[in-house]
Motif scaffolding. Sequence first.
Motif, mmCIF file in Angstrom:
data_model
loop_
_atom_site.group_PDB
_atom_site.id
_atom_site.type_symbol
_atom_site.label_atom_id
_atom_site.label_comp_id
_atom_site.label_asym_id
_atom_site.label_seq_id
_atom_site.Cartn_x
_atom_site.Cartn_y
_atom_site.Cartn_z
ATOM 1 N N SER A 13 -0.636 0.702 -10.707
ATOM 2 C CA SER A 13 -1.833 1.533 -10.575
ATOM 3 C C SER A 13 -2.622 1.042 -9.363
ATOM 4 C CB SER A 13 -2.686 1.464 -11.848
ATOM 5 O OG SER A 13 -3.306 0.205 -11.965
ATOM 6 N N PRO A 14 -3.549 1.864 -8.872
ATOM 7 C CA PRO A 14 -4.285 1.515 -7.645
ATOM 8 C C PRO A 14 -5.519 0.640 -7.883
ATOM 9 C CG PRO A 14 -4.850 3.729 -8.319
ATOM 10 C CD PRO A 14 -3.793 3.247 -9.288
ATOM 11 N N TRP A 15 -5.553 -0.135 -8.952
ATOM 12 C CA TRP A 15 -6.753 -0.910 -9.273
ATOM 13 C C TRP A 15 -7.118 -1.901 -8.169
ATOM 14 C CZ3 TRP A 15 -7.365 -6.200 -10.208
ATOM 15 C CH2 TRP A 15 -6.195 -6.961 -10.318
ATOM 16 N N PHE A 85 -5.252 -6.798 -17.311
ATOM 17 C CA PHE A 85 -4.313 -6.341 -18.334
ATOM 18 C C PHE A 85 -4.572 -4.865 -18.563
ATOM 19 C CE2 PHE A 85 -4.152 -10.820 -19.059
ATOM 20 C CZ PHE A 85 -2.865 -11.067 -19.535
ATOM 21 N N GLY A 86 -3.654 -4.034 -18.114
ATOM 22 C CA GLY A 86 -3.776 -2.601 -18.337
ATOM 23 C C GLY A 86 -3.190 -2.218 -19.685
ATOM 24 N N GLU A 87 -3.256 -0.937 -19.990
ATOM 25 C CA GLU A 87 -2.792 -0.456 -21.294
ATOM 26 C C GLU A 87 -1.380 0.116 -21.261
ATOM 27 O OE1 GLU A 87 -5.616 1.960 -23.442
ATOM 28 O OE2 GLU A 87 -7.226 1.250 -22.151
ATOM 29 N N ASN A 88 -0.828 0.385 -20.084
ATOM 30 C CA ASN A 88 0.396 1.172 -20.017
ATOM 31 C C ASN A 88 1.678 0.400 -19.759
ATOM 32 O OD1 ASN A 88 -1.123 3.509 -20.392
ATOM 33 N ND2 ASN A 88 -1.600 3.611 -18.220
ATOM 34 N N TYR A 89 1.612 -0.874 -19.401
ATOM 35 C CA TYR A 89 2.807 -1.609 -19.035
ATOM 36 C C TYR A 89 2.849 -2.942 -19.764
ATOM 37 C CZ TYR A 89 2.744 1.791 -15.303
ATOM 38 O OH TYR A 89 2.710 2.959 -14.609
ATOM 39 N N TRP A 92 3.783 -9.235 -18.903
ATOM 40 C CA TRP A 92 4.320 -10.591 -18.879
ATOM 41 C C TRP A 92 3.844 -11.366 -17.650
ATOM 42 C CZ3 TRP A 92 5.403 -10.143 -23.557
ATOM 43 C CH2 TRP A 92 6.177 -9.120 -24.074
ATOM 44 N N ASN A 93 3.932 -10.762 -16.470
ATOM 45 C CA ASN A 93 3.532 -11.466 -15.254
ATOM 46 C C ASN A 93 2.039 -11.757 -15.239
ATOM 47 O OD1 ASN A 93 6.127 -11.487 -14.319
ATOM 48 N ND2 ASN A 93 5.859 -9.772 -12.917
ATOM 49 N N THR A 94 1.246 -10.836 -15.752
ATOM 50 C CA THR A 94 -0.196 -11.069 -15.800
ATOM 51 C C THR A 94 -0.502 -12.272 -16.682
ATOM 52 O OG1 THR A 94 -0.511 -8.685 -15.601
ATOM 53 C CG2 THR A 94 -2.441 -9.991 -16.203
ATOM 54 N N ALA A 95 0.126 -12.330 -17.838
ATOM 55 C CA ALA A 95 -0.093 -13.454 -18.756
ATOM 56 C C ALA A 95 0.354 -14.767 -18.117
ATOM 57 C CB ALA A 95 0.645 -13.217 -20.071
ATOM 58 N N LEU A 110 -10.906 -12.345 -16.493
ATOM 59 C CA LEU A 110 -9.923 -11.545 -17.207
ATOM 60 C C LEU A 110 -10.470 -10.138 -17.402
ATOM 61 C CD1 LEU A 110 -7.195 -11.852 -18.788
ATOM 62 C CD2 LEU A 110 -8.602 -12.215 -20.813
ATOM 63 N N ILE A 111 -9.695 -9.147 -16.989
ATOM 64 C CA ILE A 111 -10.064 -7.750 -17.203
ATOM 65 C C ILE A 111 -9.121 -7.205 -18.263
ATOM 66 C CG2 ILE A 111 -10.336 -5.457 -16.192
ATOM 67 C CD1 ILE A 111 -10.455 -6.837 -13.420
ATOM 68 N N ARG A 112 -9.692 -6.704 -19.337
ATOM 69 C CA ARG A 112 -8.873 -6.101 -20.381
ATOM 70 C C ARG A 112 -9.689 -5.064 -21.138
ATOM 71 N NH1 ARG A 112 -12.124 -6.862 -23.969
ATOM 72 N NH2 ARG A 112 -12.667 -8.846 -24.849
#
Length: 147
Positions: A13-15, A85-89, A92-95, A110-112
């Motif tokens: 995503s373009p975040w 941390f997005g909702e759609n994917y 693992w790499n973010t964690a 942390l963004i969630r």
Amino acid sequence: MELLVYLAGEIHSPWREALKEMAKQYELPLVFKGPMEDHDRSDNIGEEIIGKQPNAILKDEAASAINNLRTQIWLNKADVVIALFGENYKQWNTAMDASTAIALGKPLILIRPEKLHHPLKELSNKAQVTVETPEQALKALSYIFES
């Protein structure tokens, strides 16, 4: 003073671009780094560097080694890490990046979304700040520069 901000999180995503644009609008002295956002380049970098691999598993291993090198260098140099941390994917790499930032003693934002509160509660507890949007993360960073 300029801060190096490592942007960990999903690449689909373009975040990152939106956050960088907001940082320009706020006139914040931030430099951004992160994982390779070109998915094909990320998947193929191992073979580009060390040559064709005999199967998909070894191709993934070769790419992973190079991508991990990139990530480790930028996480080590970062002044702060923002992990989304997005909702759609699967994240693992973010964690992994957020956990590495904590282990390195790097400040972590942390963004969630609220609905991920429960599965991320332990990680959130170790972050310096937990927010729900990239804009909130940027506002937390902008506070650092106030007189």
